[in-house]
Design an enzyme around this catalytic site. Structure first.
Site, PDB file in Angstrom:
ATOM      1  N   CYS A 142     -18.349 -48.600 -32.120  1.00 14.35           N
ATOM      2  CA  CYS A 142     -17.050 -47.927 -32.266  1.00 14.35           C
ATOM      3  C   CYS A 142     -17.020 -46.624 -31.474  1.00 14.35           C
ATOM      4  CB  CYS A 142     -16.762 -47.667 -33.741  1.00 14.35           C
ATOM      5  SG  CYS A 142     -15.229 -46.761 -34.018  1.00 14.35           S
ATOM      6  N   CYS A 145     -15.286 -43.714 -33.210  1.00 12.07           N
ATOM      7  CA  CYS A 145     -16.112 -43.082 -34.245  1.00 12.07           C
ATOM      8  C   CYS A 145     -17.228 -42.232 -33.632  1.00 12.07           C
ATOM      9  CB  CYS A 145     -16.776 -44.130 -35.137  1.00 12.07           C
ATOM     10  SG  CYS A 145     -15.734 -45.511 -35.579  1.00 12.07           S
ATOM     11  N   ASP A 146     -17.889 -42.753 -32.614  1.00  9.31           N
ATOM     12  CA  ASP A 146     -19.168 -42.168 -32.192  1.00  9.31           C
ATOM     13  C   ASP A 146     -19.177 -41.533 -30.804  1.00  9.31           C
ATOM     14  OD1 ASP A 146     -20.181 -43.073 -34.597  1.00  9.31           O
ATOM     15  OD2 ASP A 146     -20.870 -44.971 -33.770  1.00  9.31           O
TER      16      ASP A 146
END
Ligand code: NAP
Length: 321
Positions: A142, A145-146
């Site tokens: 992701c 997200c990251d």
């Protein structure tokens, strides 16, 4: 075979969607039973996909960030505090053809007036030996997200579809260089997305290549890339690897019963969490291939609990007339 006491609501799945639905349903005195999944499973483990992440920095309310498993434990504790009950097993069969709705866990039968399906989705993985243990430690599924954790680093994205290009484009905000590693000599992605990749000076493409090994014990250090034509291998030092080869919703259990798209995602009625079966609601990634965020899953879990509560009230009002 054991039959358990009838429930108003059963929630199948315990990621952010299922646990938020559990908090709301429990606070509405519906005493939901959450069939939360099996700890041994990597695709539908209790807590869902956040159990495979480390730091979560974009869930509102946690300015310092929170570990994925801790966030899920907190949601679970919150639901339990209001009376939600948990069964740490996997639902193995369902029958939504009449009332009550029936759910089996092996030979045990559970019945409920309303069902909330929140079984989530899973990222497809390359299947390399240490891939799962390196998630959150250099391997990610992701970018939203990251991506932030890879500022100033050289990273790679695996895949050739829209997701891979979207992730790669997004990651150029943080990384100095992004290499898309694709197993063929053509992208599957739409033309417009391909152009986006080709026009981005920070993106390079490595065609006809597969990632065949991941190196690093506690953290990803390098990958092995194999040329699919010549078989030649190369070790490439890398800060991060994003696997973007598609997702699959966990919907096998509902095949032929709940309406699904060709890709297996459950269909819900626009603006609601209702499925095609009365009294069955769906929330979270199992019905969302667009946003796939913990916060959007949680939001739709709240919607499902409210939809279920209102549906139960309406049923009660019509049957007690
Ligand atoms: P996808 O279209 O199924 O593409 C998966 C890609 O991963 C393919 O290029 C495939 O290679 C590759 N792949 C699959 N298994 C692999 C493996 N084991 N090793 C290496 N490569 C592997 O999945 P997606 O990109 O997630 O897209 C899913 C759907 O969402 C699509 O309909 C897409 O259009 C849509 N989507 C749209 C947008 C957007 O419009 N903004 C963004 C994301 C997704 P091959 O090509 O060789 O099969």
């Amino acid at each position: 075979m054991t039959t358990h006491p009838h429930r108003k609501v059963i929630i199948i799945g315990s990621g952010p969607a299922g646990l938020t639905a559990a908090v709301y349903a429990a606070r509405a005195s519906l005493t939901p039973l959450v069939i939360e999944g099996e700890p041994s499973s990597t695709s539908d483990q209790p807590g869902g996909q956040l159990m495979l992440t480390t730091e979560v920095e974009n869930f509102p309310g946690f300015p310092e960030g929170v570990q994925g498993p801790e966030l899920m434990q907190r949601m679970r504790d919150q639901a339990a505090r209001f009376g939600a009950e948990f069964l740490t097993e996997k639902a193995t069969n369902i029958d939504f053809s009449g009332h009550p709705h029936r759910v089996w866990v092996r030979d045990d039968e559970y019945t409920a007036d309303a069902i909330i399906v929140s079984t989530g989705a899973r990222s497809l993985m390359l299947g390399l030996p240490n891939e799962t243990s390196l998630i959150g430690h250099g391997v990610s599924t992701c970018a939203t997200c990251d991506g932030f954790f890879f500022r100033g680093q050289e990273i790679a994205v695996v895949g050739g579809g829209d997701s891979a290009i979207e992730e790669a484009s997004f990651l150029t905000k943080f990384a100095t260089k992004v290499t898309i590693i694709h197993r063929r000599d053509k992208f599957r992605a739409s033309k417009i997305m391909q152009e986006r990749a080709f026009n981005n000076p920070k993106i390079t493409v490595r065609w006809n290549s597969q990632v065949t090994q991941l190196f690093g014990e506690k953290k990803l250090e390098a990958i092995e890339v194999t040329d699919t034509n010549s078989g030649a291998t190369e070790r490439v030092a890398l800060g991060g690897l994003f696997v973007a080869i598609g997702h699959r919703p966990n919907t096998d259990l509902f095949a032929g019963v709940l309406d699904m798209e060709d890709t297996g995602y459950l269909v819900t009625q626009p603006g609601s969490t209702r499925t095609n079966v009365a009294g069955v609601f769906a929330c979270g990634d199992v019905q969302d291939h667009t946003y796939r965020q913990a916060i959007t899953a949680a939001g739709s879990g709240c919607m499902a609990a409210i939809d279920a509560e209102r549906w139960l009230e309406h049923q009660h009002a019509t049957t007690s007339k």
